[in-house]
Design a protein around this motif. Structure first.
Motif, PDB file in Angstrom:
ATOM      1  N   ASP A  14       1.111 -43.361 -12.995  1.00 45.30           N
ATOM      2  CA  ASP A  14       0.320 -43.635 -14.200  1.00 45.30           C
ATOM      3  C   ASP A  14       0.828 -42.799 -15.374  1.00 45.30           C
ATOM      4  O   ASP A  14       0.797 -43.255 -16.518  1.00 45.30           O
ATOM      5  CB  ASP A  14      -1.156 -43.292 -13.949  1.00 45.30           C
ATOM      6  CG  ASP A  14      -1.750 -44.077 -12.800  1.00 45.30           C
ATOM      7  OD1 ASP A  14      -1.770 -45.316 -12.883  1.00 45.30           O
ATOM      8  OD2 ASP A  14      -2.187 -43.445 -11.813  1.00 45.30           O
ATOM      9  N   PHE A  15       1.259 -41.570 -15.076  1.00 46.89           N
ATOM     10  CA  PHE A  15       1.761 -40.657 -16.104  1.00 46.89           C
ATOM     11  C   PHE A  15       2.986 -39.916 -15.584  1.00 46.89           C
ATOM     12  O   PHE A  15       3.045 -39.547 -14.408  1.00 46.89           O
ATOM     13  CB  PHE A  15       0.713 -39.614 -16.505  1.00 46.89           C
ATOM     14  CG  PHE A  15      -0.510 -40.181 -17.153  1.00 46.89           C
ATOM     15  CD1 PHE A  15      -0.491 -40.593 -18.477  1.00 46.89           C
ATOM     16  CD2 PHE A  15      -1.683 -40.327 -16.431  1.00 46.89           C
ATOM     17  CE1 PHE A  15      -1.615 -41.131 -19.066  1.00 46.89           C
ATOM     18  CE2 PHE A  15      -2.813 -40.863 -17.013  1.00 46.89           C
ATOM     19  CZ  PHE A  15      -2.779 -41.269 -18.333  1.00 46.89           C
ATOM     20  N   ILE A  16       3.929 -39.691 -16.475  1.00 43.14           N
ATOM     21  CA  ILE A  16       5.014 -38.742 -16.234  1.00 43.14           C
ATOM     22  C   ILE A  16       4.959 -37.728 -17.367  1.00 43.14           C
ATOM     23  O   ILE A  16       4.983 -38.105 -18.549  1.00 43.14           O
ATOM     24  CB  ILE A  16       6.390 -39.425 -16.181  1.00 43.14           C
ATOM     25  CG1 ILE A  16       6.453 -40.380 -14.981  1.00 43.14           C
ATOM     26  CG2 ILE A  16       7.511 -38.383 -16.099  1.00 43.14           C
ATOM     27  CD1 ILE A  16       7.716 -41.214 -14.928  1.00 43.14           C
ATOM     28  N   ILE A  17       4.851 -36.452 -17.020  1.00 39.06           N
ATOM     29  CA  ILE A  17       4.738 -35.370 -17.995  1.00 39.06           C
ATOM     30  C   ILE A  17       6.012 -34.537 -17.945  1.00 39.06           C
ATOM     31  O   ILE A  17       6.375 -34.007 -16.891  1.00 39.06           O
ATOM     32  CB  ILE A  17       3.523 -34.456 -17.701  1.00 39.06           C
ATOM     33  CG1 ILE A  17       2.255 -35.278 -17.436  1.00 39.06           C
ATOM     34  CG2 ILE A  17       3.331 -33.455 -18.837  1.00 39.06           C
ATOM     35  CD1 ILE A  17       1.788 -36.094 -18.591  1.00 39.06           C
ATOM     36  N   MET A  18       6.681 -34.423 -19.066  1.00 33.75           N
ATOM     37  CA  MET A  18       7.894 -33.612 -19.171  1.00 33.75           C
ATOM     38  C   MET A  18       7.550 -32.325 -19.917  1.00 33.75           C
ATOM     39  O   MET A  18       7.253 -32.343 -21.113  1.00 33.75           O
ATOM     40  CB  MET A  18       8.978 -34.418 -19.892  1.00 33.75           C
ATOM     41  CG  MET A  18      10.211 -33.628 -20.286  1.00 33.75           C
ATOM     42  SD  MET A  18      11.026 -32.864 -18.897  1.00 33.75           S
ATOM     43  CE  MET A  18      11.934 -31.593 -19.771  1.00 33.75           C
ATOM     44  N   ASP A  19       7.579 -31.200 -19.189  1.00 36.84           N
ATOM     45  CA  ASP A  19       7.132 -29.922 -19.763  1.00 36.84           C
ATOM     46  C   ASP A  19       8.029 -28.796 -19.280  1.00 36.84           C
ATOM     47  O   ASP A  19       7.565 -27.744 -18.860  1.00 36.84           O
ATOM     48  CB  ASP A  19       5.670 -29.673 -19.365  1.00 36.84           C
ATOM     49  CG  ASP A  19       5.045 -28.519 -20.131  1.00 36.84           C
ATOM     50  OD1 ASP A  19       5.528 -28.204 -21.237  1.00 36.84           O
ATOM     51  OD2 ASP A  19       4.084 -27.923 -19.621  1.00 36.84           O
TER      52      ASP A  19
END
Length: 246
Positions: free
Chosen positions: A134-139
């Motif tokens: 649902d989400f991919i977070i690049m941090d």
């Protein structure tokens, strides 16, 4: 400031310290910092549920407002585990290249989830099933900033492939809201991979200062409420060159 630990890993100089004031806020803060002096994670020891960093407030809002009942999240960059730890009931996989960062998060920030895979985030993501998230977070950051391999057209297309049709990609950057050649290039490249994109900036005392920028991409419209974005405002980034592998 009281330093609790200072360690040198293969990838980072890792510092853990405590302070009673951070960004003008009072509390008893325990912080993770790398060599570039940027704060990578914070917990308020007097109120551990408190979300201290504005960019995390903005990320949480974008997630919850665009997919209230989401279940599957992939995160690149662990820090202290604040984003994953905020959703203990969700299926979250975290990719972190530095095993020592994970160890520090457990020792000093009480991270207890067993969902972190040590290795290169792009390589790990490439082995995930298509339309799985649902989400991919690049941090992820190094002392030189965002690693180049996470800014290319090929990487952004990879994230799009791994998101479901309603999925959202969110990326945390450091840059300037205007006349920042590199930030403009990253956002222009993102636009080539997604139908819809938005960019947000956290204003500082000086409008020309470098600060947090959040960019987001999706193949559906991206919604948000301005008063829930932790002080971030939507901005129009300039046209930049495309960033390609190699």
């Amino acid at each position: 400031m009281h330093i609790l630990a200072k360690e040198l890993s293969k990838f980072n100089e890792i510092v853990v310290f405590e302070t009673t004031e951070l960004y003008g806020k009072l509390g008893k803060f325990r912080c993770l910092r790398f060599a570039d002096e940027a704060i990578e994670g914070v917990v308020d020891l007097k109120n551990p549920e408190r979300v201290v960093l504005e960019y995390q407030k903005a990320v949480f809002h974008l997630m919850e407002f665009n997919a209230e009942y989401f279940q599957n999240v992939f995160i690149i960059g662990h820090g202290i585990g604040m984003i994953a730890g905020h959703y203990p009931d969700k299926r979250i996989k975290v990719a972190e290249i530095d095993a020592q960062v994970l160890e520090v998060s457990r020792r000093f920030f009480n991270y207890r989830m067993d969902n972190v895979v040590i290795g290169d985030g792009r390589e790990i993501l490439s082995n995930e099933e298509s339309q799985a998230y649902d989400f991919i977070i690049m941090d992820a950051f190094t002392q030189k900033g965002t690693p180049m391999q996470f800014t290319t057209l090929e990487f952004f297309k990879l994230t799009s492939e791994k998101l479901d049709s309603q999925g959202l990609f969110i990326m945390n950057l450091m840059g300037k809201a205007k006349n920042d050649r590199y930030t403009d290039a990253i956002f222009s490249t993102l636009k080539e991979a997604y139908r819809f994109t938005r960019a947000f900036f956290l204003p500082g005392a000086n409008a020309a200062d470098t600060g947090n920028i959040i960019i987001a991409g999706s193949n559906r419209t991206i919604e948000f409420q301005p008063n829930e974005m932790g002080g971030f405002i939507e901005i129009d980034l300039g046209q930049g060159h495309l960033i390609m592998d190699g």
